[in-house]
Design an enzyme around this catalytic site. Structure first.
Site, PDB file in Angstrom:
ATOM      1  N   ASP A   1      -0.112  -7.578   1.722  1.00 11.59           N
ATOM      2  CA  ASP A   1       0.356  -6.188   1.659  1.00 11.59           C
ATOM      3  C   ASP A   1       1.883  -6.117   1.617  1.00 11.59           C
ATOM      4  O   ASP A   1       2.534  -5.667   2.559  1.00 11.59           O
ATOM      5  CB  ASP A   1      -0.209  -5.443   2.886  1.00 11.59           C
TER       6      ASP A   1
ATOM      7  N   HIS B   1       0.820  -1.214   0.000  1.00 13.15           N
ATOM      8  CA  HIS B   1       0.000   0.000   0.000  1.00 13.15           C
ATOM      9  C   HIS B   1       0.857   1.268   0.000  1.00 13.15           C
ATOM     10  O   HIS B   1       0.345   2.347  -0.272  1.00 13.15           O
ATOM     11  CB  HIS B   1      -1.019  -0.015   1.150  1.00 13.15           C
TER      12      HIS B   1
ATOM     13  N   GLN C   1       0.467   5.765  11.263  1.00 15.76           N
ATOM     14  CA  GLN C   1       0.626   6.206   9.876  1.00 15.76           C
ATOM     15  C   GLN C   1       2.056   6.719   9.646  1.00 15.76           C
ATOM     16  O   GLN C   1       2.560   7.528  10.421  1.00 15.76           O
ATOM     17  CB  GLN C   1      -0.391   7.295   9.520  1.00 15.76           C
ATOM     18  N   GLY C   2       2.662   6.214   8.585  1.00 16.57           N
ATOM     19  CA  GLY C   2       4.056   6.567   8.295  1.00 16.57           C
ATOM     20  C   GLY C   2       5.020   5.454   8.667  1.00 16.57           C
ATOM     21  O   GLY C   2       6.161   5.441   8.209  1.00 16.57           O
ATOM     22  N   ASP C   3       4.583   4.536   9.512  1.00 23.04           N
ATOM     23  CA  ASP C   3       5.432   3.400   9.893  1.00 23.04           C
ATOM     24  C   ASP C   3       5.270   2.229   8.928  1.00 23.04           C
ATOM     25  O   ASP C   3       6.069   1.282   8.950  1.00 23.04           O
ATOM     26  CB  ASP C   3       5.077   2.913  11.308  1.00 23.04           C
ATOM     27  N   SER C   4       4.223   2.266   8.123  1.00 23.86           N
ATOM     28  CA  SER C   4       3.910   1.140   7.236  1.00 23.86           C
ATOM     29  C   SER C   4       5.114   0.714   6.418  1.00 23.86           C
ATOM     30  O   SER C   4       5.950   1.538   6.033  1.00 23.86           O
ATOM     31  CB  SER C   4       2.786   1.508   6.277  1.00 23.86           C
TER      32      SER C   4
HETATM   33  N1  ARG Z   1      -1.234   2.047   7.269  1.00 22.11           N
HETATM   34  C1  ARG Z   1      -0.331   2.755   8.087  1.00 22.11           C
HETATM   35  C2  ARG Z   1       0.791   3.356   7.252  1.00 22.11           C
HETATM   36  O1  ARG Z   1       0.639   3.481   6.099  1.00 22.11           O
HETATM   37  C3  ARG Z   1       0.173   1.953   9.206  1.00 22.11           C
HETATM   38  C4  ARG Z   1      -0.854   1.818  10.249  1.00 22.11           C
HETATM   39  C5  ARG Z   1      -0.450   0.975  11.356  1.00 22.11           C
HETATM   40  N2  ARG Z   1      -1.536   1.132  12.280  1.00 22.11           N
HETATM   41  C6  ARG Z   1      -1.579   0.557  13.438  1.00 22.11           C
HETATM   42  N3  ARG Z   1      -2.589   0.796  14.232  1.00 22.11           N
HETATM   43  N4  ARG Z   1      -0.646  -0.215  13.815  1.00 22.11           N
HETATM   44  O2  ARG Z   1       1.772   3.818   7.751  1.00 22.11           O
END
Ligand code: ARG
Length: 508
Positions: free
Chosen positions: A108, A58, A195-198
């Site tokens: 993913d 993603h 968000q940002g850790d993905s």
């Molecule tokens: N989708 C998020 C990203 O793009 C990561 C989200 C992780 N969320 C969580 N609750 N652990 O960085």
């Protein structure tokens, strides 16, 4: 690489519940900057070999699930601070999992190819049979430059936190959205990715290093105690996809590992196109982290562990371009039992007799032991039992026989112990018959029945009225009346003697 305009400050240095990493602590951690055309987005990712960088699908696709061109990506390594001091790499290929489903967050994963080799220590991914190292409850490590609170600012300093791996049941709050084939959840609300850790790692300690078990994927909010974070599950159905797309090293234990015996380790490795040549293998057999334990044959090693226990062994292959991939694992070495076949003085038995042999054995792991014996020196241990009887029925003493005991534990490690059975000579049995009454001047016949447990040739010598005679049958004529004691002495081949006597009353 340009530092993003918005630099987090509101939450100080907190990832959700984390703290700043140390420089060099996570050399495989990379900052992924994505130029979406309208903005610069951030993700994380993990270096798996000098050229391959694993991230989340993603992170690399647009709203229509089409991947951005390679030129949209930059990967920053070797610095915990986002910014120009990072070692920045371009990307030459973007490989998105073909079954990635953005709506359901399934599969993913994406693999990026870097435009030149990155000389940093990569992380290895978990093998599909290593489920024990990331079992529910295991404390995992998460790192990233993402938001430090839900909806809050990102961090330009790499943050780290620990989060427990959760059982699949604990992800039930997501109901059908949680797919246990491709996802694993972690975190209990105290810490989380955001968000940002993905694309970044979910790691567990093993073999003295961290092992990658998940890729940060999604979640409901961040650090919400009701909603654990969700990670692409690398130890299951997705394992193959990743293993086919990066260089890796491995080894297997060919034979059961027993202390005191060479443990056969067989290495293997995989080299995808564009990597290598991986032509320099090395072992870390003493667990010090250096792959310098020679001389051992590579790719097969045969280290000997003097005692049982758990030992970390590593194998690494490297190439002239700086690619290095390593695999470390814990080998459980079964301790060899001890065996004692008898007392210090061994055993002593008379010829024709028998003696009880008693074994003792101990096992370092307390396993059940089996005992067997070689009593005839033919090398086969055909008699089993902790005690057995050694028969000297057909043995001619004095002589010695070696008896060998073998003690085996339930894992198949054996020890032997030999003892000496000394066979003592036993004197012959002799019976000269009953007492006699005879008349003087008559010929009297004497006969001794004799046998020897050692089956020696026997000799009989008689003493009759002052005369000596030889043989098992003798005769004598008594001239004078009186009471005579006739003695016969039977001698075996080893000097064993037995004397018997008959009384002879001689009348006129
Ligand atoms: N989708 C998020 C990203 O793009 C990561 C989200 C992780 N969320 C969580 N609750 N652990 O960085």
């Amino acid at each position: 690489m340009a530092a993003p305009a918005a630099i987090g400050s509101g939450n100080g240095d907190r990832i959700v519940g984390g703290h700043a990493a140390s420089p060099g602590e996570y050399p495989a951690q990379g900052y992924l900057e994505i130029n979406t055309g309208s903005e610069l987005a951030r993700c994380g990712g993990t270096l798996l070999d000098a050229r391959h960088f694993l991230t989340a699908a993603h992170c690399v696709v647009d709203d229509l699930e089409a991947s951005y061109p390679p030129s949209a990506f930059h990967v920053g390594l070797n610095n915990i601070e986002v910014g120009p001091s990072m070692d920045v790499f371009g990307v030459t290929n973007v490989d998105v999992h073909s079954s990635y489903d953005g709506l359901l967050h399934l599969n993913d994963l994406a693999m990026l190819t870097l435009d030149r080799p990155a000389p940093y220590t990569p992380l290895r991914i978990v093998r599909s049979d290593e489920t024990a190292i990331w079992a529910p409850g295991t404390t995992a490590t998460i790192v990233g430059w993402g938001r430090t609170s839900p909806g809050g600012p990102v961090s330009d300093t790499l943050l780290e936190a620990t989060a427990p791996i959760r059982a699949d049941n604990d992800c039930g709050v997501y109901s059908n959205a949680f797919d246990p084939n491709t996802m694993v959840c972690a975190g209990n609300g105290a810490t989380d990715t955001c968000q940002g850790d993905s694309g970044g790692p979910l790691m567990v300690p093993y073999g003295g290093v961290l092992v990658l078990v998940g890729v940060t994927s999604w979640g409901n909010g961040c650090a919400d105690p009701r909603f654990p974070g969700l990670y692409a599950r690398l130890g299951g159905a997705l394992n193959q996809w990743v293993m086919q797309r990066h260089a890796w090293a491995s080894f297997s234990v060919v034979t059961p590992a027993h202390s005191g015996q060479p443990v056969r380790l067989e290495a293997s490795w995989f080299q995808p196109l564009g990597i290598g040549p991986l032509n320099t293998p090395g072992w870390d057999l003493d667990g010090d982290g250096d792959y310098d334990d020679t001389p051992v044959p590579v790719p097969a090693a045969g280290p000997i562990f003097p005692s049982g226990g758990a030992f970390t062994v590593g194998f690494q292959v490297s190439s002239p371009d700086g690619t290095r991939v390593a695999y470390r694992r814990v080998i459980v070495v079964n301790g060899t039992p001890t065996a004692v076949a008898g007392g210090v003085n061994g055993y002593s038995v008379r010829e024709g007799g028998s003696v009880l042999l008693t074994a003792s054995g101990t096992d370092p792991e307390g396993q059940a032991l089996s005992y067997s014996w070689d009593l005839d020196g033919n090398g086969a241990f055909e008699i089993s039992g902790q005690t057995t009887s050694f028969s000297a029925l057909h043995l001619d003493g004095p002589t010695t026989r070696a008896v060998v005991l073998r003690v085996c534990d339930s894992a198949g490690a054996c020890a032997t112990s030999s003892a000496t059975a000394r066979v003592r000579n036993a004197p012959p049995r002799a019976n000269a018959g009953r007492d006699r009454r005879v008349k003087r001047g008559r010929k009297v016949r004497f006969f001794v029945r004799a046998s020897d447990p050692g089956r020696d040739r026997l000799r009989a010598s008689w003493r009759i009225a002052g005369r000596s005679k030889r043989g098992s049958r003798v005769t004598h004529v008594f001239k004078r009346p009186g009471l005579y004691v006739v003695r016969v002495t039977v001698t075996d081949g080893d000097g064993g003697k037995t004397t018997d006597r008959v009384r002879v009353r001689v009348r006129r």
